[in-house]
Design a protein around this motif. Structure first.
Motif, PDB file in Angstrom:
ATOM      1  N   VAL A   2      -2.115   1.075  10.837  1.00 42.51           N
ATOM      2  CA  VAL A   2      -2.200   0.043   9.806  1.00 42.51           C
ATOM      3  C   VAL A   2      -2.567  -1.291  10.469  1.00 42.51           C
ATOM      4  CG1 VAL A   2      -0.875  -1.311   8.123  1.00 42.51           C
ATOM      5  CG2 VAL A   2      -0.644   1.189   8.183  1.00 42.51           C
TER       6      VAL A   2
ATOM      7  N   LEU B   5      -0.407   7.218   3.983  1.00 45.40           N
ATOM      8  CA  LEU B   5       0.900   6.564   3.852  1.00 45.40           C
ATOM      9  C   LEU B   5       1.537   6.871   2.505  1.00 45.40           C
ATOM     10  CD1 LEU B   5       0.603   3.012   5.432  1.00 45.40           C
ATOM     11  CD2 LEU B   5       2.377   4.706   5.865  1.00 45.40           C
TER      12      LEU B   5
ATOM     13  N   GLU C 167       5.187   8.379   8.531  1.00 41.76           N
ATOM     14  CA  GLU C 167       5.045   6.994   8.068  1.00 41.76           C
ATOM     15  C   GLU C 167       5.183   6.036   9.249  1.00 41.76           C
ATOM     16  OE1 GLU C 167       6.985   3.953   4.776  1.00 41.76           O
ATOM     17  OE2 GLU C 167       7.626   6.056   4.781  1.00 41.76           O
ATOM     18  N   ASP C 168       6.146   6.298  10.115  1.00 48.12           N
ATOM     19  CA  ASP C 168       6.336   5.475  11.303  1.00 48.12           C
ATOM     20  C   ASP C 168       5.130   5.594  12.249  1.00 48.12           C
ATOM     21  OD1 ASP C 168       8.060   3.779  13.040  1.00 48.12           O
ATOM     22  OD2 ASP C 168       7.958   5.554  14.346  1.00 48.12           O
TER      23      ASP C 168
ATOM     24  N   TYR D 189      -4.159   4.365   4.256  1.00 54.16           N
ATOM     25  CA  TYR D 189      -3.289   3.962   3.153  1.00 54.16           C
ATOM     26  C   TYR D 189      -2.970   5.158   2.251  1.00 54.16           C
ATOM     27  CZ  TYR D 189      -4.115  -0.977   4.346  1.00 54.16           C
ATOM     28  OH  TYR D 189      -4.171  -2.191   4.970  1.00 54.16           O
TER      29      TYR D 189
ATOM     30  N   GLN E 266       2.123   3.328  11.366  1.00 52.43           N
ATOM     31  CA  GLN E 266       2.220   1.864  11.425  1.00 52.43           C
ATOM     32  C   GLN E 266       1.275   1.263  12.472  1.00 52.43           C
ATOM     33  OE1 GLN E 266       3.654   0.105   8.962  1.00 52.43           O
ATOM     34  NE2 GLN E 266       3.911   2.200   8.203  1.00 52.43           N
TER      35      GLN E 266
END
Length: 177
Positions: free
Chosen positions: A127, A108, A120-121, A105, A124
């Motif tokens: 996450v 990110l 960021e992609d 996190y 995912q």
């Protein structure tokens, strides 16, 4: 032209590598403890977890290099090797997973601050993976508490871990098809 990762993002990704490497060795240490305790199903489960963490480490490592950064192999601290019982093992594992989640996190947030949409992609997947890991360990802890601490409880707990390994094997087969 090769993409150049923002230095702040590279720094937090390299810091995260230490957590992934630590998780790899922590799960391996837990597997050894389980084997010593005669918990074969638990040992298989934690070896699988260790293998998964190694894959995650390599994904982060390779990503940093692919996007023009320099992945740095981190020092690894000796993981915890002694536990009072399997409940403590799982609580320890959940705590480690929560640290990894917090780090992801944080990465990110840095990627958003740096407008690094590619990283960021990339994150995912992790996450979602972390949510699954935390849910899994919370369910395991609940089940261990439900089974209790009677004389046969370790037998049933070990069988539950064997079921998790078998289910993961079936899922892995499906995803390869």
């Amino acid at each position: 032209m090769i993409m150049i990762i923002p230095k702040k993002v590279e720094k937090v990704l390299n810091a995260h590598l230490e957590l992934e490497a630590g998780a790899f060795f922590s799960y391996l240490a837990v597997a050894a403890w389980c084997e010593k305790e005669g918990l074969e199903g638990c040992a298989k489960f934690f070896r699988k977890q260790s293998d998964e963490e190694h894959v995650h480490f390599m994904k982060f490592f390779d990503y940093v290099n692919e996007v023009g950064g320099h992945a740095v192999v981190p020092p690894v601290k000796q993981p915890k090797i002694d536990f009072k019982d399997i409940l403590e093992v799982c609580q320890h594992s959940l705590s480690n997973e929560q640290k990894v989640t917090k780090s992801i996190y944080n990465i990110l947030k840095v990627t958003q601050d740096e407008d690094d949409h590619a990283t960021e992609d990339f994150l995912q997947f992790f996450v979602l993976e972390q949510r699954e890991e935390e849910v899994q360990f919370n369910r395991i802890i609940d089940k261990i508490r439900l089974i209790g601490k009677g004389p046969q409880s370790l037998y049933y707990i070990d069988k539950e871990f064997e079921k998790l390994v078998a289910a993961a094997g079936k899922e892995s087969k499906k995803s390869k098809e």
